[in-house]
Write a protein that holds these residues in place. Structure first.
Motif, PDB file in Angstrom:
ATOM      1  N   MET A 107       0.122 -58.356   2.101  1.00 14.04           N
ATOM      2  CA  MET A 107       0.178 -58.196   0.648  1.00 14.04           C
ATOM      3  C   MET A 107      -1.137 -58.620   0.011  1.00 14.04           C
ATOM      4  O   MET A 107      -1.632 -57.941  -0.896  1.00 14.04           O
ATOM      5  CB  MET A 107       1.363 -58.982   0.080  1.00 14.04           C
ATOM      6  CG  MET A 107       2.701 -58.368   0.465  1.00 14.04           C
ATOM      7  SD  MET A 107       4.106 -59.249  -0.224  1.00 14.04           S
ATOM      8  CE  MET A 107       3.974 -58.771  -1.960  1.00 14.04           C
ATOM      9  N   TRP A 112      -1.893 -58.109  -3.649  1.00 13.92           N
ATOM     10  CA  TRP A 112      -0.624 -58.635  -4.128  1.00 13.92           C
ATOM     11  C   TRP A 112      -0.403 -60.023  -3.547  1.00 13.92           C
ATOM     12  O   TRP A 112      -1.181 -60.484  -2.717  1.00 13.92           O
ATOM     13  CB  TRP A 112       0.527 -57.723  -3.699  1.00 13.92           C
ATOM     14  CG  TRP A 112       0.502 -56.374  -4.353  1.00 13.92           C
ATOM     15  CD1 TRP A 112      -0.396 -55.370  -4.112  1.00 13.92           C
ATOM     16  CD2 TRP A 112       1.401 -55.884  -5.335  1.00 13.92           C
ATOM     17  NE1 TRP A 112      -0.094 -54.281  -4.887  1.00 13.92           N
ATOM     18  CE2 TRP A 112       0.999 -54.564  -5.650  1.00 13.92           C
ATOM     19  CE3 TRP A 112       2.508 -56.413  -5.976  1.00 13.92           C
ATOM     20  CZ2 TRP A 112       1.672 -53.779  -6.575  1.00 13.92           C
ATOM     21  CZ3 TRP A 112       3.189 -55.630  -6.897  1.00 13.92           C
ATOM     22  CH2 TRP A 112       2.764 -54.334  -7.196  1.00 13.92           C
ATOM     23  N   ASP A 116       4.892 -61.970  -6.020  1.00 11.58           N
ATOM     24  CA  ASP A 116       5.221 -60.697  -6.669  1.00 11.58           C
ATOM     25  C   ASP A 116       6.513 -60.085  -6.123  1.00 11.58           C
ATOM     26  O   ASP A 116       7.013 -59.108  -6.677  1.00 11.58           O
ATOM     27  CB  ASP A 116       4.082 -59.689  -6.462  1.00 11.58           C
ATOM     28  CG  ASP A 116       2.795 -60.097  -7.169  1.00 11.58           C
ATOM     29  OD1 ASP A 116       2.879 -60.630  -8.296  1.00 11.58           O
ATOM     30  OD2 ASP A 116       1.713 -59.884  -6.587  1.00 11.58           O
ATOM     31  N   ALA A 179       8.023 -55.489  -4.159  1.00  8.34           N
ATOM     32  CA  ALA A 179       7.297 -56.335  -5.111  1.00  8.34           C
ATOM     33  C   ALA A 179       7.064 -55.550  -6.396  1.00  8.34           C
ATOM     34  O   ALA A 179       6.998 -54.314  -6.388  1.00  8.34           O
ATOM     35  CB  ALA A 179       5.962 -56.776  -4.507  1.00  8.34           C
ATOM     36  N   ARG A 181       4.979 -56.025 -10.453  1.00 12.18           N
ATOM     37  CA  ARG A 181       4.160 -56.820 -11.373  1.00 12.18           C
ATOM     38  C   ARG A 181       3.816 -55.965 -12.572  1.00 12.18           C
ATOM     39  O   ARG A 181       3.789 -54.716 -12.476  1.00 12.18           O
ATOM     40  CB  ARG A 181       2.917 -57.336 -10.678  1.00 12.18           C
ATOM     41  CG  ARG A 181       1.962 -56.257 -10.242  1.00 12.18           C
ATOM     42  CD  ARG A 181       0.789 -56.827  -9.479  1.00 12.18           C
ATOM     43  NE  ARG A 181      -0.078 -55.731  -9.042  1.00 12.18           N
ATOM     44  CZ  ARG A 181      -1.010 -55.866  -8.137  1.00 12.18           C
ATOM     45  NH1 ARG A 181      -1.213 -57.038  -7.558  1.00 12.18           N
ATOM     46  NH2 ARG A 181      -1.766 -54.854  -7.802  1.00 12.18           N
TER      47      ARG A 181
END
Length: 184
Positions: A107, A112, A116, A179, A181
């Motif tokens: 990630m 990321w 997240d 994930a 965001r």
């Protein structure tokens, strides 16, 4: 036959309606930011009265980007052991640690973080050390190092299931994640 076609068409129509709803701009439902053209938000809903390191639910709204992380399996911790053995990968706790360390690395390489993650699915194989049952305590010892900590307080929604087996006989853990965001 006619009934099956009618049922199939109804399912296709329902799926089409759901797809349209998913692709339509979200609207403010009174609990967060307006999402029409605005910033996105992630709302982690805690389990009331619990410090357990998962969220009861996670809600996203507005303009968010998502990342789907394919299932990650344990990394070898003893290269001298038979690659099909549990000893090559460690116990459930150690396997969980190596899976989440690898997930973090993948990630981060993509820009990321583990913080997240909004949804996680965990597949555990029964272990001989626990009479063929999944080692939930060992899993939680490993997992709790990565989620709900002072360094990384975010808690994903999560499901854990015992499965009959994974591709390698020594593997006890596989984890996949989603994930999200706020988009820039």
């Amino acid at each position: 036959m006619k009934r099956r076609i009618t049922t199939d068409l109804a399912i296709i129509a329902l799926a089409g309606g759901l797809l349209a709803a998913c692709n339509a701009p979200a609207s403010d439902t009174g609990g967060g930011e307006a999402s029409s053209g605005g910033a996105g938000s992630i709302n982690r809903i805690a389990i009331p009265g619990s410090d357990f390191p998962i969220s009861m639910a996670v809600e996203t709204s507005g303009n968010v980007e998502t990342l789907y992380v394919s299932g990650i399996v344990p990394q070898v911790v003893d290269p001298e052991a038979d690659p099909n053995s549990r000893e090559a990968y460690g116990d459930t706790k150690r396997q969980t640690e190596t899976v989440l360390e690898e997930m973090r690395a993948r990630m981060e390489d993509a820009g990321w973080s583990l913080g997240d993650i909004v949804m996680m699915r965990v597949y555990l194989v029964g272990d001989e050390a626990t009479d063929g049952r999944l080692d939930f305590a060992g899993f939680m010892e490993g997992y709790s190092q990565f989620f709900g900590t002072p360094e990384q307080p975010n808690k994903p929604a999560r499901a854990v299931a015992q499965v009959a087996g994974l591709i390698r006989p020594g593997w006890r853990v596989e984890i996949e994640a989603q994930a999200a965001r706020p988009a820039d």
